[in-house]
Design a protein around this motif. Sequence first.
Motif, mmCIF file in Angstrom:
data_model
loop_
_atom_site.group_PDB
_atom_site.id
_atom_site.type_symbol
_atom_site.label_atom_id
_atom_site.label_comp_id
_atom_site.label_asym_id
_atom_site.label_seq_id
_atom_site.Cartn_x
_atom_site.Cartn_y
_atom_site.Cartn_z
ATOM 1 N N SER A 1 19.684 -22.035 25.353
ATOM 2 C CA SER A 1 20.932 -22.038 26.710
ATOM 3 C C SER A 1 20.312 -21.946 27.632
ATOM 4 C CB SER A 1 21.560 -20.515 26.766
ATOM 5 O OG SER A 1 22.467 -20.696 27.260
ATOM 6 N N ILE A 2 20.934 -23.595 28.457
ATOM 7 C CA ILE A 2 19.623 -23.979 29.587
ATOM 8 C C ILE A 2 21.456 -23.858 30.264
ATOM 9 C CG2 ILE A 2 18.997 -25.835 30.830
ATOM 10 C CD1 ILE A 2 17.383 -24.443 28.415
ATOM 11 N N ASP A 3 20.491 -23.785 31.845
ATOM 12 C CA ASP A 3 21.892 -23.769 32.658
ATOM 13 C C ASP A 3 21.371 -24.475 33.821
ATOM 14 O OD1 ASP A 3 24.399 -22.841 33.687
ATOM 15 O OD2 ASP A 3 22.736 -21.698 35.052
ATOM 16 N N ASP A 4 22.317 -25.318 34.003
ATOM 17 C CA ASP A 4 21.526 -26.627 34.884
ATOM 18 C C ASP A 4 21.322 -25.725 36.275
ATOM 19 O OD1 ASP A 4 24.105 -25.038 36.325
ATOM 20 O OD2 ASP A 4 25.345 -26.528 36.934
ATOM 21 N N LEU A 5 21.854 -24.315 37.046
ATOM 22 C CA LEU A 5 21.715 -23.450 38.546
ATOM 23 C C LEU A 5 20.057 -22.237 37.905
ATOM 24 C CD1 LEU A 5 21.528 -22.617 40.968
ATOM 25 C CD2 LEU A 5 22.923 -21.282 40.502
ATOM 26 N N ASP A 6 20.395 -21.900 36.565
ATOM 27 C CA ASP A 6 19.899 -20.818 36.001
ATOM 28 C C ASP A 6 18.321 -21.044 35.316
ATOM 29 O OD1 ASP A 6 21.874 -19.050 37.834
ATOM 30 O OD2 ASP A 6 22.549 -18.447 35.682
ATOM 31 N N GLY A 7 18.237 -22.290 34.209
ATOM 32 C CA GLY A 7 17.492 -22.403 34.267
ATOM 33 C C GLY A 7 17.825 -21.604 32.553
ATOM 34 N N ASP A 8 16.551 -21.974 31.840
ATOM 35 C CA ASP A 8 16.584 -21.107 30.358
ATOM 36 C C ASP A 8 16.657 -19.775 30.191
ATOM 37 O OD1 ASP A 8 16.206 -20.700 27.392
ATOM 38 O OD2 ASP A 8 14.049 -21.397 27.966
ATOM 39 N N ILE A 9 17.802 -19.796 30.380
ATOM 40 C CA ILE A 9 18.416 -18.258 29.531
ATOM 41 C C ILE A 9 18.649 -18.031 28.185
ATOM 42 C CG2 ILE A 9 19.471 -18.164 31.802
ATOM 43 C CD1 ILE A 9 22.410 -18.788 31.040
ATOM 44 N N THR A 10 17.560 -18.699 27.255
ATOM 45 C CA THR A 10 17.972 -18.540 25.978
ATOM 46 C C THR A 10 17.628 -16.457 26.109
ATOM 47 O OG1 THR A 10 16.996 -20.391 25.253
ATOM 48 C CG2 THR A 10 17.207 -18.954 23.642
ATOM 49 N N ALA A 11 17.253 -16.060 26.319
ATOM 50 C CA ALA A 11 17.214 -14.771 26.370
ATOM 51 C C ALA A 11 17.901 -14.094 26.870
ATOM 52 C CB ALA A 11 15.370 -14.010 27.386
ATOM 53 N N LYS A 12 19.278 -14.215 27.160
ATOM 54 C CA LYS A 12 20.550 -13.415 27.326
ATOM 55 C C LYS A 12 21.656 -14.346 26.834
ATOM 56 C CE LYS A 12 18.685 -13.554 32.344
ATOM 57 N NZ LYS A 12 18.996 -13.844 34.032
ATOM 58 N N VAL A 13 21.079 -14.814 25.764
ATOM 59 C CA VAL A 13 22.014 -15.083 25.065
ATOM 60 C C VAL A 13 22.449 -13.836 24.282
ATOM 61 C CG1 VAL A 13 23.127 -16.769 23.052
ATOM 62 C CG2 VAL A 13 21.591 -17.244 25.058
ATOM 63 N N LYS A 14 23.718 -13.843 24.275
ATOM 64 C CA LYS A 14 24.711 -12.647 23.133
ATOM 65 C C LYS A 14 25.118 -12.897 22.103
ATOM 66 C CE LYS A 14 25.444 -9.222 26.849
ATOM 67 N NZ LYS A 14 26.815 -8.728 27.868
ATOM 68 N N VAL A 15 24.603 -11.879 20.722
ATOM 69 C CA VAL A 15 24.837 -12.688 19.344
ATOM 70 C C VAL A 15 25.831 -11.531 18.797
ATOM 71 C CG1 VAL A 15 24.099 -13.701 17.481
ATOM 72 C CG2 VAL A 15 23.385 -14.400 19.297
ATOM 73 N N GLU A 16 26.909 -11.837 18.762
ATOM 74 C CA GLU A 16 27.829 -10.954 17.314
ATOM 75 C C GLU A 16 27.628 -11.382 16.442
ATOM 76 O OE1 GLU A 16 32.137 -9.350 17.764
ATOM 77 O OE2 GLU A 16 31.931 -10.559 19.294
ATOM 78 N N GLY A 17 27.159 -10.208 15.387
ATOM 79 C CA GLY A 17 27.205 -10.413 13.868
ATOM 80 C C GLY A 17 25.810 -11.030 14.092
ATOM 81 N N LYS A 18 25.578 -10.368 12.392
ATOM 82 C CA LYS A 18 23.707 -10.444 12.009
ATOM 83 C C LYS A 18 23.734 -11.127 10.277
ATOM 84 C CE LYS A 18 19.507 -7.145 12.064
ATOM 85 N NZ LYS A 18 19.276 -7.558 10.689
ATOM 86 N N VAL A 19 22.937 -11.712 10.519
ATOM 87 C CA VAL A 19 22.810 -12.074 9.121
ATOM 88 C C VAL A 19 21.418 -11.316 8.291
ATOM 89 C CG1 VAL A 19 22.008 -13.733 7.061
ATOM 90 C CG2 VAL A 19 23.289 -14.815 9.598
ATOM 91 N N ASP A 20 22.585 -11.117 6.357
ATOM 92 C CA ASP A 20 21.547 -10.239 5.843
ATOM 93 C C ASP A 20 21.367 -10.314 5.212
ATOM 94 O OD1 ASP A 20 20.648 -8.544 4.574
ATOM 95 O OD2 ASP A 20 22.251 -6.809 4.529
ATOM 96 N N ASN A 21 20.452 -11.395 5.205
ATOM 97 C CA ASN A 21 19.563 -12.202 4.191
ATOM 98 C C ASN A 21 18.931 -11.848 2.315
ATOM 99 O OD1 ASN A 21 17.321 -11.022 5.519
ATOM 100 N ND2 ASN A 21 16.185 -13.031 5.286
ATOM 101 N N TYR A 22 19.088 -10.763 2.582
ATOM 102 C CA TYR A 22 18.927 -9.663 0.766
ATOM 103 C C TYR A 22 20.097 -9.656 0.646
ATOM 104 C CZ TYR A 22 14.568 -9.074 1.364
ATOM 105 O OH TYR A 22 13.030 -9.789 1.728
ATOM 106 N N LYS A 23 21.922 -9.586 1.129
ATOM 107 C CA LYS A 23 22.940 -9.629 0.834
ATOM 108 C C LYS A 23 23.765 -10.339 0.443
ATOM 109 C CE LYS A 23 26.543 -5.984 1.395
ATOM 110 N NZ LYS A 23 26.875 -4.411 2.448
#
Length: 609
Positions: A342-364
């Motif tokens: 996630s790259i913002d025109d003002l804030d720059g790289d805000i990848t670390a602040k991306v919120k992810v809802e949901g999770k992959v259970d790769n064993y299930k």
Amino acid sequence: MRQLLHLLGSLLAAVRQVFLSVLNYFKRLKESRSRYYTRQRDKKRAASGKVRKPKETVPPTEKPLDIVYPDDLSPEIDELPVENIVRQNTVLPDEDVVRQNPTASEKIRARKLPSLKETLQRFTAGKRKTIRPAYIIAAAAGIFVLAGLITYAALRSKNVYTLDVTLKGDPVVLLEYGTPYEDPGAAASYQGSVIHSNDQTDLPVSTKMDEEPVEPGTYMIQYSAEYEDMKAGAMRIVHVVDTVPPEIKLTTNPDAYTLPGHPYEEEGFTASDNHDGDLTAQVTSEEKDGHVIYTVSDAAGNKATADRAIVYDDRTAPVLTLKDDVPLEIIAGDEWKDSFTSIDDLDGDITAKVKVEGKVDNYKEGTYTLKYTSEDAHGNASTAERTVTVKPLPKNDPSLAVNGDKIVFLTFDDGPGEYTAELLDILAKYNVKATFFVTGLGNHQELIGREAAEGHTVGVHSLTHDYDKIYADEDAFWEDFDAMNDIIEQQTGSRTNIMRFPGGSSNTVSAGNEGLMTRLTVQAQKKGYDYYDWNAYDGDVYETTDPKQISQNIIDGIQQQSISVVLCHDTKEYTKDGIEDAIRWALENGYTFLPITFGCFECHHGVQN
Ligand code: ZN
């Protein structure tokens, strides 16, 4: 003052008329008196019969009163019209000159009125009482008139006619550029300084203007008049000035804004001047303290400025990118790692602040929806979503190979090698049974037992895989072959009847012994061995070292025929790495993997030697 003199002149003219009337009265009085005395004397003489000399009323010693009248009383002068005497710009002849006029002076001096004393004696003697008051009045009037006449003469001698051109309006006009000039004109008058009997007003005035006062500059307007050989003029100066500054118009885009800390990007402006026209190109601008100051001056030096307050804002959401190298379908147990930026025109790289809802259970097993939200410091948010499916591990089921279609025989030559164990793990994972044509090369012969133990078929390839040695003659070949089968027996507990010729039955490396392959293939069958060549190939000897290409070659190869024998080598790392994707694809597409068994399928190349 001029008005006053004019009034005084009029007054004097009236006085003059009165004086002349009085003078006439005295003249007539004298004449009537003279006639009266003459009649009285004639009556007395007629009564006494003698002619008596009238008694002297004034003692002979008394000197008669000498009254000197002003020179102006000259009838020659009086009767002349004033206009003929006083010419404009012409000073009357000097008073002395008039005084010396012998005709006028002598005539006046020659007039002899009765002396004052004589008059008074007559009055006091009580004789002729009806006449006495008239004398007193006459004397007073005479003194008054005399004074008036003196004044009048003095004034008239000073009378000068002038021709004047008088400007209407101001002599210096300041005219704003663009205003039409209306000349107020001028008036010409011809006027005596004291006496106004010949005054002229509203004389024609001619106006001369070299150029219309339109453009900024200084213009002279000349007015002139002529009358009675006189010329007069006047001048007006018109300054056309441009004091109107240009106008700067700013274009403002309601959607425009400037990122804090970033330079302002111009939205546009125009500048125009009432005289110079479009001055847009001359506008200079300077950004300072959150404002843009625009400046422009017209040719006349009138300066205009405009101020733009910069709108600082950030209305652009960050660009949220979900990397497409992340698999959206995995098999349970597979490692799955998300990837996005996630790259913002003002804030720059805000990848670390991306919120992810949901999770992959790769064993299930299941379908997992991931919702991503990335918000910048100004609250602008981007969202994204993707779904990851975790599938159950596909399992090879040999029992499904009932139609003789989509059958795959995976074959691995030249092993066991250092990658064979891993390969066996992969095959086990999918319950894929393959065929290993083994050699005595390398130090992993113990894996031959594992191959067999795990349901794979073990066939003889060669002990030495030395073409020159094994294809020297039939004995050499079978000697090498038997030695290899000994090892297999040691490892698996049984000899094998499945084999593959090094280089295949179609090899030409055996060309040094003509017809050798023909003989060997026949001998192999007579000895009870079933030899297998191949009709598909993963390309892992010379063609590629890329696991993906290995996989793709297998996928492409097995679609060429209903039953495929695929040549691979378990001595290659990239073969081990590429095999899994091919197995998955094949399983998901209805293929069944089978190990070679005696007589299961004939796959022979054409023997060329
Ligand atoms: Zn080989």
